[in-house]
Design an enzyme around this catalytic site. Structure first.
Site, mmCIF file in Angstrom:
data_model
loop_
_atom_site.group_PDB
_atom_site.id
_atom_site.type_symbol
_atom_site.label_atom_id
_atom_site.label_comp_id
_atom_site.label_asym_id
_atom_site.label_seq_id
_atom_site.Cartn_x
_atom_site.Cartn_y
_atom_site.Cartn_z
ATOM 1 N N HIS A 1 0.855 -1.193 0.000
ATOM 2 C CA HIS A 1 0.000 0.000 0.000
ATOM 3 C C HIS A 1 0.884 1.233 0.000
ATOM 4 C CE1 HIS A 1 -3.163 2.842 1.035
ATOM 5 N NE2 HIS A 1 -3.997 1.901 0.633
ATOM 6 N N ASP B 1 -7.893 -5.285 -0.307
ATOM 7 C CA ASP B 1 -8.354 -6.192 -1.368
ATOM 8 C C ASP B 1 -8.005 -7.650 -1.127
ATOM 9 O OD1 ASP B 1 -7.502 -3.525 -3.515
ATOM 10 O OD2 ASP B 1 -9.521 -4.230 -3.046
HETATM 11 C C1 SDX Z 1 -6.108 -0.139 -3.241
HETATM 12 O O1 SDX Z 1 -4.276 4.355 -2.358
HETATM 13 C C2 SDX Z 1 -5.281 3.768 -1.763
HETATM 14 O O2 SDX Z 1 -5.718 4.161 -0.703
HETATM 15 C C3 SDX Z 1 -5.848 2.583 -2.489
HETATM 16 C C4 SDX Z 1 -6.870 1.750 -1.748
HETATM 17 C C5 SDX Z 1 -8.165 2.524 -1.504
HETATM 18 O O3 SDX Z 1 -8.877 2.200 -0.531
HETATM 19 O O4 SDX Z 1 -8.497 3.388 -2.358
HETATM 20 O O5 SDX Z 1 -6.345 1.345 -0.492
HETATM 21 C C6 SDX Z 1 -7.267 0.500 -2.547
HETATM 22 O O6 SDX Z 1 -5.877 0.148 -4.390
HETATM 23 C C7 SDX Z 1 -5.232 -1.097 -2.477
HETATM 24 C C8 SDX Z 1 -3.999 -1.610 -3.329
HETATM 25 C C9 SDX Z 1 -4.482 -2.732 -4.232
HETATM 26 N N1 SDX Z 1 -3.377 -3.111 -5.169
HETATM 27 C C10 SDX Z 1 -2.745 -4.284 -5.037
HETATM 28 O O7 SDX Z 1 -2.928 -5.086 -4.137
HETATM 29 C C11 SDX Z 1 -1.758 -4.566 -6.179
HETATM 30 C C12 SDX Z 1 -0.432 -5.083 -5.608
HETATM 31 N N2 SDX Z 1 0.202 -4.008 -4.908
HETATM 32 C C13 SDX Z 1 1.145 -3.176 -5.586
HETATM 33 O O8 SDX Z 1 1.071 -3.074 -6.948
HETATM 34 C C14 SDX Z 1 1.624 -1.944 -4.809
HETATM 35 O O9 SDX Z 1 1.924 -2.368 -3.551
HETATM 36 C C15 SDX Z 1 0.711 -0.738 -4.737
HETATM 37 C C16 SDX Z 1 0.221 -0.325 -6.083
HETATM 38 C C17 SDX Z 1 -0.451 -1.014 -3.846
HETATM 39 C C18 SDX Z 1 1.528 0.411 -4.119
HETATM 40 O O10 SDX Z 1 2.517 0.734 -5.032
HETATM 41 P P1 SDX Z 1 3.682 1.804 -4.672
HETATM 42 O O11 SDX Z 1 3.365 2.535 -3.418
HETATM 43 O O12 SDX Z 1 3.946 2.595 -5.925
HETATM 44 O O13 SDX Z 1 4.914 0.883 -4.313
HETATM 45 P P2 SDX Z 1 5.974 0.326 -5.368
HETATM 46 O O14 SDX Z 1 5.252 -0.286 -6.541
HETATM 47 O O15 SDX Z 1 6.984 1.405 -5.624
HETATM 48 O O16 SDX Z 1 6.663 -0.873 -4.536
HETATM 49 C C19 SDX Z 1 7.729 -0.617 -3.609
HETATM 50 C C20 SDX Z 1 8.559 -1.903 -3.638
HETATM 51 C C21 SDX Z 1 9.018 -2.296 -5.042
HETATM 52 O O17 SDX Z 1 10.203 -3.066 -4.881
HETATM 53 P P3 SDX Z 1 11.650 -2.325 -5.164
HETATM 54 O O18 SDX Z 1 11.591 -1.762 -6.584
HETATM 55 O O19 SDX Z 1 11.740 -1.244 -4.093
HETATM 56 O O20 SDX Z 1 12.661 -3.428 -4.992
HETATM 57 O O21 SDX Z 1 7.780 -3.011 -3.171
HETATM 58 C C22 SDX Z 1 7.605 -3.958 -4.242
HETATM 59 C C23 SDX Z 1 7.933 -3.233 -5.529
HETATM 60 O O22 SDX Z 1 8.433 -4.169 -6.505
HETATM 61 N N3 SDX Z 1 6.177 -4.367 -4.205
HETATM 62 C C24 SDX Z 1 5.752 -5.609 -4.356
HETATM 63 C C25 SDX Z 1 4.358 -5.535 -4.204
HETATM 64 N N4 SDX Z 1 3.983 -4.259 -3.961
HETATM 65 C C26 SDX Z 1 5.132 -3.543 -3.970
HETATM 66 N N5 SDX Z 1 6.399 -6.771 -4.622
HETATM 67 C C27 SDX Z 1 5.632 -7.883 -4.715
HETATM 68 N N6 SDX Z 1 4.267 -7.896 -4.572
HETATM 69 C C28 SDX Z 1 3.606 -6.733 -4.319
HETATM 70 N N7 SDX Z 1 2.276 -6.737 -4.187
#
Ligand code: SDX
Length: 392
Positions: free
Chosen positions: A271, A328
């Site tokens: 998140h 989710d």
């Molecule tokens: C919602 O914003 C809100 O409030 C949203 C929400 C709402 O109520 O409106 O809460 C609802 O959208 C919840 C999120 C649902 N999405 C997912 O579950 C999809 C999987 N999650 C990710 O794609 C990600 O965690 C996000 C999109 C939720 C957040 O993305 P960020 O903040 O841009 O973080 P990032 O992609 O820069 O990740 C940081 C690191 C990265 O690794 P490094 O490059 O630092 O090595 O963490 C890793 C990412 O690769 N990472 C994950 C991961 N999420 C982040 N690695 C594996 N699995 C994951 N799910």
């Protein structure tokens, strides 16, 4: 920072507005709607009460709530011609695409709700979309199932009426199941608002051009559809099913999620704001357990979800990056138990988030916020002269 513009991709460190609606503390896992803790609202409030609270800022008195519901019911009919638009979609069309289109189409049937400026006209548009969106959502589901499109009944509560429109038998028979009603009411409350998330920011920026409430909501639905946002609740179940099909080896999928060359991510984890835990995930996990017990359902996909969560909590890759289950991760388990098909999971998120989108749009308009228009850092070509084609 170059000159006057600070580059901030994804607006990770940008405050787009001042808002009095929802408070999040990402470190402490705190979520409050208008100052009320989500844990209390999920336990003690009903969804329509929370809609009123988010939009107007106070918990309603009995008579305010009754008038609000009456005004919504008075606007819960949808023009019969909208059924013809719905008929034009293939049965397999994704419900989020259908709902975004039908919500925009509402403008054509409610021209007076397009560009509203007075608080009174805003209220009229608000009760219209609160009345009509559950109908559009239920009809989109019924169309997929080849079932008749109809209404619930004026005597029912807001959520009960929605469930009846969704699940009433062709014979018209429908019996309210209190356990199901309670679980869905709680789930909708937990999805109702979340400050400036992607879809809410979309609603605010579209609304900031004074394009009107219905198309701003339609844009929010489109943004929510993405698998990185609300679409994750569908992607989580598809992921858990894939793990189950593959033999249930969660370690293999954890390794894929950590492999930079593998596009696979653990859906439902991580998140932008919550860096310890998502308070909603904790409540939903317990509600899923309780509901499955009450309904006597043994869903092995829930066991896989719990195994994944346990492994992630002990895995340095996830712990370092502060990746925990988000809203989710467990919600789909409840939707499945309610008999809702996976393509309808994100529409259910939209139904819950509708009051939040409305509240944020109303606040933006009442605060007379300027049109949203961010800048950029230009990295393209410097000035160059045009060359006629024979000289290129
Ligand atoms: C919602 O914003 C809100 O409030 C949203 C929400 C709402 O109520 O409106 O809460 C609802 O959208 C919840 C999120 C649902 N999405 C997912 O579950 C999809 C999987 N999650 C990710 O794609 C990600 O965690 C996000 C999109 C939720 C957040 O993305 P960020 O903040 O841009 O973080 P990032 O992609 O820069 O990740 C940081 C690191 C990265 O690794 P490094 O490059 O630092 O090595 O963490 C890793 C990412 O690769 N990472 C994950 C991961 N999420 C982040 N690695 C594996 N699995 C994951 N799910």
């Amino acid at each position: 920072t170059k000159g006057v513009v600070t580059l901030d991709p994804g607006y990770k460190n940008t405050g787009a507005c001042e808002s009095a609606i929802t408070f999040l503390d990402g470190e402490k896992g705190v979520l409050r709607y208008r100052g009320y803790a989500i844990e209390e609202l999920a336990e003690k409030a009903h969804f329509l009460e929370v809609c009123y609270l988010l939009i107007f800022g106070e918990l309603p008195t009995e008579q305010q709530l009754s008038k609000f519901h009456t005004d919504i019911k008075a606007q819960s009919h949808v023009d019969e011609d909208v059924k013809r638009i719905l008929d034009g979609f293939p049965k397999a069309a994704h419900p989020m695409g259908v709902l975004s289109s039908l919500t925009s189409a509402l403008v054509a049937f409610n021209p007076s709700s397009v560009n509203v400026d007075s608080e009174e006209d805003m209220y009229k548009a608000i009760v219209k979309i609160l009345g009509k969106f559950p109908v559009l959502t239920a009809w989109t589901y019924r169309k997929r199932m080849g079932l008749p499109l109809d209404y619930g009944g004026d005597s029912l509560g807001y959520v009960d009426n929605f469930l009846k429109m969704m699940f009433k038998k062709p014979s018209g028979e429908y019996t309210t199941n209190e356990t199901v009603l309670e679980a869905l009411d709680k789930l909708l409350i937990l999805h109702a608002d979340h400050e400036q998330n992607c879809s809410t920011s979309t609603v605010r920026i579209v609304g900031s051009s004074h394009a009107g409430l219905f198309v701003s909501i339609s844009a929010g639905i489109a943004a929510l559809w993405g698998p990185l946002h609300g679409g994750a609740n569908q992607a989580v179940i598809e992921m858990l099913e894939a793990i189950k099909e593959d033999g249930g080896d969660t370690k293999k999928f954890m390794a894929k999620a950590k492999d930079k060359d593998d596009p696979f991510r653990l859906m439902g984890f991580g998140h932008r704001v919550y860096k310890n835990f998502d308070p909603r995930a904790k409540i939903i996990k317990k509600a899923a357990d309780d509901l499955l017990d009450n309904l006597g359902i043994d869903d092995d996909v829930l066991d896989i979800a719990k195994a994944l969560e346990k492994e992630a909590l002990e895995d340095p890759y996830f712990v370092e990056r502060k990746l925990y289950p988000n809203v989710d991760f467990y919600s789909g388990i409840i939707y499945r138990a309610l008999g809702i098909p996976v393509e309808m999971f994100t529409p259910m998120f939209a139904l819950g988030r509708l009051p939040g989108w409305i509240a944020q749009w109303r606040e933006m308009r009442l605060n007379k916020e300027p049109i949203g228009r961010p800048r950029q850092i230009y990295i393209g070509e410097t000035h160059r002269e045009f060359l006629p084609v024979e000289k290129r």
